[in-house]
Write an enzyme that holds these catalytic residues in place. Sequence first.
Site, PDB file in Angstrom:
ATOM      1  N   LYS A  96       0.860  -1.187   0.094  1.00 51.48           N
ATOM      2  CA  LYS A  96       0.054   0.099   0.203  1.00 51.48           C
ATOM      3  C   LYS A  96       0.681   1.339  -0.092  1.00 51.48           C
ATOM      4  O   LYS A  96       0.485   2.167  -0.635  1.00 51.48           O
ATOM      5  CB  LYS A  96      -0.753   0.171   1.142  1.00 51.48           C
ATOM      6  CG  LYS A  96      -2.279  -0.984   1.013  1.00 51.48           C
ATOM      7  CD  LYS A  96      -3.101  -0.732   1.819  1.00 51.48           C
ATOM      8  CE  LYS A  96      -4.253  -1.836   2.029  1.00 51.48           C
ATOM      9  NZ  LYS A  96      -4.825  -2.746   1.457  1.00 51.48           N
ATOM     10  N   GLU A 144      -3.394   7.457   6.997  1.00 48.73           N
ATOM     11  CA  GLU A 144      -4.005   8.310   6.044  1.00 48.73           C
ATOM     12  C   GLU A 144      -5.279   9.007   6.670  1.00 48.73           C
ATOM     13  O   GLU A 144      -5.689   8.421   7.717  1.00 48.73           O
ATOM     14  CB  GLU A 144      -4.044   7.869   4.909  1.00 48.73           C
ATOM     15  CG  GLU A 144      -5.135   6.748   4.923  1.00 48.73           C
ATOM     16  CD  GLU A 144      -5.252   5.864   3.517  1.00 48.73           C
ATOM     17  OE1 GLU A 144      -4.202   5.796   2.699  1.00 48.73           O
ATOM     18  OE2 GLU A 144      -6.174   5.258   3.419  1.00 48.73           O
ATOM     19  N   GLU A 172      -9.082   0.899  -6.730  1.00 45.51           N
ATOM     20  CA  GLU A 172      -9.924   1.191  -5.826  1.00 45.51           C
ATOM     21  C   GLU A 172     -10.025   2.765  -5.528  1.00 45.51           C
ATOM     22  O   GLU A 172      -8.762   2.974  -5.252  1.00 45.51           O
ATOM     23  CB  GLU A 172      -9.805   0.282  -4.648  1.00 45.51           C
ATOM     24  CG  GLU A 172     -10.208  -1.063  -4.771  1.00 45.51           C
ATOM     25  CD  GLU A 172     -10.229  -1.976  -3.746  1.00 45.51           C
ATOM     26  OE1 GLU A 172     -10.894  -3.085  -3.429  1.00 45.51           O
ATOM     27  OE2 GLU A 172      -9.589  -1.505  -2.422  1.00 45.51           O
ATOM     28  N   GLU A 177      -6.066   1.635  -3.503  1.00 46.16           N
ATOM     29  CA  GLU A 177      -5.101   0.462  -3.681  1.00 46.16           C
ATOM     30  C   GLU A 177      -5.688  -0.004  -5.253  1.00 46.16           C
ATOM     31  O   GLU A 177      -6.835   0.224  -5.636  1.00 46.16           O
ATOM     32  CB  GLU A 177      -5.060  -0.497  -2.527  1.00 46.16           C
ATOM     33  CG  GLU A 177      -6.512  -1.129  -2.575  1.00 46.16           C
ATOM     34  CD  GLU A 177      -6.466  -2.684  -1.779  1.00 46.16           C
ATOM     35  OE1 GLU A 177      -5.372  -3.051  -1.724  1.00 46.16           O
ATOM     36  OE2 GLU A 177      -7.381  -3.051  -1.412  1.00 46.16           O
ATOM     37  N   ASN A 217      -5.981  -3.674  -7.090  1.00 46.98           N
ATOM     38  CA  ASN A 217      -5.878  -5.075  -6.750  1.00 46.98           C
ATOM     39  C   ASN A 217      -5.389  -5.703  -7.930  1.00 46.98           C
ATOM     40  O   ASN A 217      -6.165  -5.628  -9.236  1.00 46.98           O
ATOM     41  CB  ASN A 217      -7.182  -5.545  -6.534  1.00 46.98           C
ATOM     42  CG  ASN A 217      -7.570  -5.127  -5.041  1.00 46.98           C
ATOM     43  OD1 ASN A 217      -6.701  -5.023  -4.277  1.00 46.98           O
ATOM     44  ND2 ASN A 217      -8.681  -4.856  -4.640  1.00 46.98           N
ATOM     45  N   PHE A 233     -22.990 -11.480  13.390  1.00 45.66           N
ATOM     46  CA  PHE A 233     -21.968 -12.181  12.310  1.00 45.66           C
ATOM     47  C   PHE A 233     -21.204 -13.205  12.680  1.00 45.66           C
ATOM     48  O   PHE A 233     -20.170 -13.449  11.758  1.00 45.66           O
ATOM     49  CB  PHE A 233     -21.751 -11.147  11.217  1.00 45.66           C
ATOM     50  CG  PHE A 233     -22.786 -10.079  10.817  1.00 45.66           C
ATOM     51  CD1 PHE A 233     -23.303 -10.807   9.698  1.00 45.66           C
ATOM     52  CD2 PHE A 233     -22.926  -8.944  11.700  1.00 45.66           C
ATOM     53  CE1 PHE A 233     -24.592  -9.705   9.336  1.00 45.66           C
ATOM     54  CE2 PHE A 233     -24.156  -8.217  11.108  1.00 45.66           C
ATOM     55  CZ  PHE A 233     -24.670  -8.511  10.021  1.00 45.66           C
TER      56      PHE A 233
HETATM   57  P1  ADP Z   1     -12.274  -7.705  -2.608  1.00 43.82           P
HETATM   58  O1  ADP Z   1     -11.690  -6.172  -2.595  1.00 43.82           O
HETATM   59  O2  ADP Z   1     -12.336  -8.220  -4.030  1.00 43.82           O
HETATM   60  O3  ADP Z   1     -12.976  -8.128  -1.564  1.00 43.82           O
HETATM   61  P2  ADP Z   1     -10.181  -8.388  -0.848  1.00 43.82           P
HETATM   62  O4  ADP Z   1      -8.929  -7.799  -0.602  1.00 43.82           O
HETATM   63  O5  ADP Z   1     -11.145  -8.158   0.441  1.00 43.82           O
HETATM   64  O6  ADP Z   1     -10.656  -8.158  -2.058  1.00 43.82           O
HETATM   65  O7  ADP Z   1      -9.811  -9.919  -0.762  1.00 43.82           O
HETATM   66  C1  ADP Z   1     -10.241 -10.754  -1.833  1.00 43.82           C
HETATM   67  C2  ADP Z   1     -10.332 -12.186  -1.530  1.00 43.82           C
HETATM   68  O8  ADP Z   1      -9.178 -12.503  -1.302  1.00 43.82           O
HETATM   69  C3  ADP Z   1     -11.342 -12.541  -0.414  1.00 43.82           C
HETATM   70  O9  ADP Z   1     -12.075 -13.672  -0.528  1.00 43.82           O
HETATM   71  C4  ADP Z   1     -10.444 -12.418   0.810  1.00 43.82           C
HETATM   72  O10 ADP Z   1     -11.147 -13.403   1.721  1.00 43.82           O
HETATM   73  C5  ADP Z   1      -8.912 -13.015   0.211  1.00 43.82           C
HETATM   74  N1  ADP Z   1      -8.006 -12.760   0.774  1.00 43.82           N
HETATM   75  C6  ADP Z   1      -7.712 -11.356   1.354  1.00 43.82           C
HETATM   76  N2  ADP Z   1      -6.524 -11.407   1.881  1.00 43.82           N
HETATM   77  C7  ADP Z   1      -6.070 -12.597   1.932  1.00 43.82           C
HETATM   78  C8  ADP Z   1      -4.839 -13.359   2.464  1.00 43.82           C
HETATM   79  N3  ADP Z   1      -3.866 -12.703   2.893  1.00 43.82           N
HETATM   80  N4  ADP Z   1      -4.855 -14.798   2.222  1.00 43.82           N
HETATM   81  C9  ADP Z   1      -5.701 -15.169   1.689  1.00 43.82           C
HETATM   82  N5  ADP Z   1      -6.807 -14.849   1.305  1.00 43.82           N
HETATM   83  C10 ADP Z   1      -6.817 -13.401   1.329  1.00 43.82           C
HETATM   84  P1  ADP Z   2      -8.105  -3.869   1.663  1.00 42.99           P
HETATM   85  O1  ADP Z   2      -6.739  -4.089   1.012  1.00 42.99           O
HETATM   86  O2  ADP Z   2      -8.254  -4.534   2.876  1.00 42.99           O
HETATM   87  O3  ADP Z   2      -9.082  -4.027   0.754  1.00 42.99           O
HETATM   88  P2  ADP Z   2      -8.440  -1.078   1.387  1.00 42.99           P
HETATM   89  O4  ADP Z   2      -7.445  -0.021   1.558  1.00 42.99           O
HETATM   90  O5  ADP Z   2      -8.848  -1.224  -0.222  1.00 42.99           O
HETATM   91  O6  ADP Z   2      -7.853  -2.443   2.132  1.00 42.99           O
HETATM   92  O7  ADP Z   2      -9.678  -0.621   2.372  1.00 42.99           O
HETATM   93  C1  ADP Z   2     -10.837  -1.281   2.469  1.00 42.99           C
HETATM   94  C2  ADP Z   2     -11.882  -0.581   3.105  1.00 42.99           C
HETATM   95  O8  ADP Z   2     -11.739   0.256   4.113  1.00 42.99           O
HETATM   96  C3  ADP Z   2     -12.411   0.862   1.863  1.00 42.99           C
HETATM   97  O9  ADP Z   2     -13.129  -0.184   0.867  1.00 42.99           O
HETATM   98  C4  ADP Z   2     -13.000   1.646   2.450  1.00 42.99           C
HETATM   99  O10 ADP Z   2     -14.380   1.176   3.136  1.00 42.99           O
HETATM  100  C5  ADP Z   2     -12.224   1.467   4.050  1.00 42.99           C
HETATM  101  N1  ADP Z   2     -11.142   2.448   3.957  1.00 42.99           N
HETATM  102  C6  ADP Z   2      -9.845   2.453   3.824  1.00 42.99           C
HETATM  103  N2  ADP Z   2      -9.166   3.569   3.699  1.00 42.99           N
HETATM  104  C7  ADP Z   2     -10.067   4.621   3.872  1.00 42.99           C
HETATM  105  C8  ADP Z   2      -9.885   5.899   4.348  1.00 42.99           C
HETATM  106  N3  ADP Z   2      -8.780   6.481   4.148  1.00 42.99           N
HETATM  107  N4  ADP Z   2     -11.040   6.611   4.730  1.00 42.99           N
HETATM  108  C9  ADP Z   2     -12.014   6.026   4.970  1.00 42.99           C
HETATM  109  N5  ADP Z   2     -12.363   4.516   4.676  1.00 42.99           N
HETATM  110  C10 ADP Z   2     -11.275   3.890   4.481  1.00 42.99           C
HETATM  111 MG    MG Z   3      -9.605  -3.202  -0.981  1.00 44.63          MG
END
Ligand code: ADP
Ligand code: ADP
Ligand code: MG
Length: 691
Positions: free
Chosen positions: A116, A200, A275, A288, A290, A348
């Site tokens: 990140k 941030e 994203e 970020e 993906n 949940f």
């Molecule tokens: P998305 O934004 O598409 O939901 P996520 O970052 O939340 O993406 O994760 C995508 C998928 O990868 C999810 O099914 C999550 O459970 C899985 N995942 C995320 N981090 C890890 C990890 N460190 N190891 C294995 N699976 C992961």
């Molecule tokens: P991940 O790799 O786990 O998906 P992200 O950086 O994409 O992490 O963040 C996941 C979620 O967390 C975002 O979809 C948003 O809802 C929240 N989030 C992340 N950063 C921020 C921020 N700076 N301010 C508000 N919400 C955030």
């Molecule tokens: Mg994300």
Amino acid sequence: MFKKILIANRGEIACRIIKTAKKMNIKTVAVYSDADRSAEHVSLADESVYLGGSSASESYLRSDLIIKACKEKSCDALHPGYGFLSENANFAELLEKEGITFIGPSKSAIASMGDKIESKKIAKAAGVNTVPGHIGIIDNEDEAIKIANEIGYPVMIKASAGGGGKGMRIAFSKDQVAESFERATSEAISSFGDKRIFIEKFITEPRHIEIQVLADNFGNTIHLGERECSIQRRNQKVIEEAPSPFLDQKTREEMGEQAIKLSREVGYSSAGTVEFIVDKNKNFYFLEMNTRLQVEHPVTELITGIDLVEQMINIASGKTLEIKQEDVELNGSAIESRIYAENPYKSFLPSIGRLTKYDPPKEKKHDDNTVTRNDTGVKEGDEISMYYDPMIAKLCSWGKTRESAISRMESALDNFLLEGIDHNIPFLSAILANKRFKSGDLSTSFIQDEYKEGFNGVFPSANEEWTLASLLLAYHITEIYKDTENVHEISEEWEVQLKYNSIEGGSSLFKFRTEQLGNDKNQLKLKPLPSKKVSGIVDEFVPIYLHKDFSKKLVSANVQLFSKPKSEITFPEKIECRISYHNPYLYLSYRGISISGLVLPQYVAKHMKHMKPMKIIDKSNLLICPMPGKLIKVLVKEGDVVEDGQALCVVEAMKMENTLIAPKKCKISKIKFKENDTLSVDQVIMEFAFN
Ligand code: ADP
Ligand code: ADP
Ligand code: MG
């Protein structure tokens, strides 16, 4: 083109990829763990290779075994799906060394976007808007506080290597920064083996909107519009849709251009997702990238008609991207609901067990021009285990308008039969029915705002209550008389007691008089009688016709509503709900409403109050493990006196850390497990003594 590909994943996404490979006449090889021996993805693939034990680290994360499988089966390429090894640059490099094509971006793009902090630096340099904050590593608590003070509260503390909503915390004050910094660091180490943290600005009430990109190896990069993923719980997406009800064409284009700029900057090829977090004024900031196929990619496929997996395979095989930006049309509206094995009524908690019933709605194009799609990797009889993430299926709908997509989704959820485990369908139904959701007024705090006390079930309106009570009664009567020859005479008074599956609890009592079942035993007439709760009911019999689908426990009924002026009727006259019998109770679920009912003839009901109530065993002095998992932390010792709400221990299940707290002030009299012990559901972890 590739002849044979290996799919280094499991569950719905492995099945999804196999489907497209079949369409393209490419042979497929599945891999599996102990827990997945008879999994759907294994039976769908042409061949399969056993990897090892059930935990991901013994199987789906074993790059050595996966590469060995590729060689053994002579695969020329590998699709990683999402999660597991999909964003692992070392893995991509190992494959390259072996001459196996990775169906995804280059290892350098994965590496630079996987981090990140790194990715933010690159984005900033490329002229992409980034969230205001400190783009660098933070070493200790004091530095964290200093930086947070500079940025201004609230701030978000994040693990640089984070993903899946893990290793992320909001802090509203200096004290919270200190605490969150420590927790985020420990979570970052345990989940990602990387302790780097950055801070941030926390954007308040934002939306999460992301752009799908597609790029080939010849510099052609396009975007396929956005997906709105603001409906999240604990930073994990629950419902996604495309297009976003918020964006205008101008913002969409600007976001698309920035996503393309970033992709070009890192030499991206394949499908990827950029994203963004978007504030109320449509300012957007990069979150970020993906570097893989995204869980929610189906909604983009539904509105563009483009098969993303097919594009990924074509690009990896060296083809030029044939779609031009101007060819991309966003058509209609699509929604995805993630169906999770979890109990929405009990904060949940993940749920595991055997899927004794699994019967999703049919995938098809309906007469009203809407579409149902269901991406899944399970079948009836499968075990949902604690080893992998709790997503069972991704139910999608498409319609010409957002309204029609929503209404198709509501009915698809009503038609989804799942038994044996707890699931979130009632919660999803409740969100879809939520007025604010329907109006498109979304933000990432939607679930928190709308379900402040957690999800307590949906409470029916007075009108709905009557209709559902009469439905239960009709169901009960038609069931008990189904084998009786002469049913014309039946005329009786009945009582229907309803109990709501909600925290407020609540129950209602309804009285009816039934009259004459028609020749068709699924038709009858009933007349509501005044009861304590409701008075002044109309003095007329109303007909009710039931249609039962026993395979799905689905009952649809035409109910003529009790003489209400038409304008007050908000309940559809034809409804579909699920009813099941667990003698003597009937369980009904409808659009997030979940009730249990007891139907008794009046003469029996009269005597019920003389029955002895059931004895309830007091378990308030026990800390009971709510789900199977591993005890990763014990935060107290025997003899400690703890306050109401104090954290007692942490149980990890399905990749989530769950902190268990003290129900009230008490003394810890006994601790029965130690750290790293495996716990099953309902095991007593600790005993308390009060006063
Ligand atoms: P998305 O934004 O598409 O939901 P996520 O970052 O939340 O993406 O994760 C995508 C998928 O990868 C999810 O099914 C999550 O459970 C899985 N995942 C995320 N981090 C890890 C990890 N460190 N190891 C294995 N699976 C992961
Ligand atoms: P991940 O790799 O786990 O998906 P992200 O950086 O994409 O992490 O963040 C996941 C979620 O967390 C975002 O979809 C948003 O809802 C929240 N989030 C992340 N950063 C921020 C921020 N700076 N301010 C508000 N919400 C955030
Ligand atoms: Mg994300």
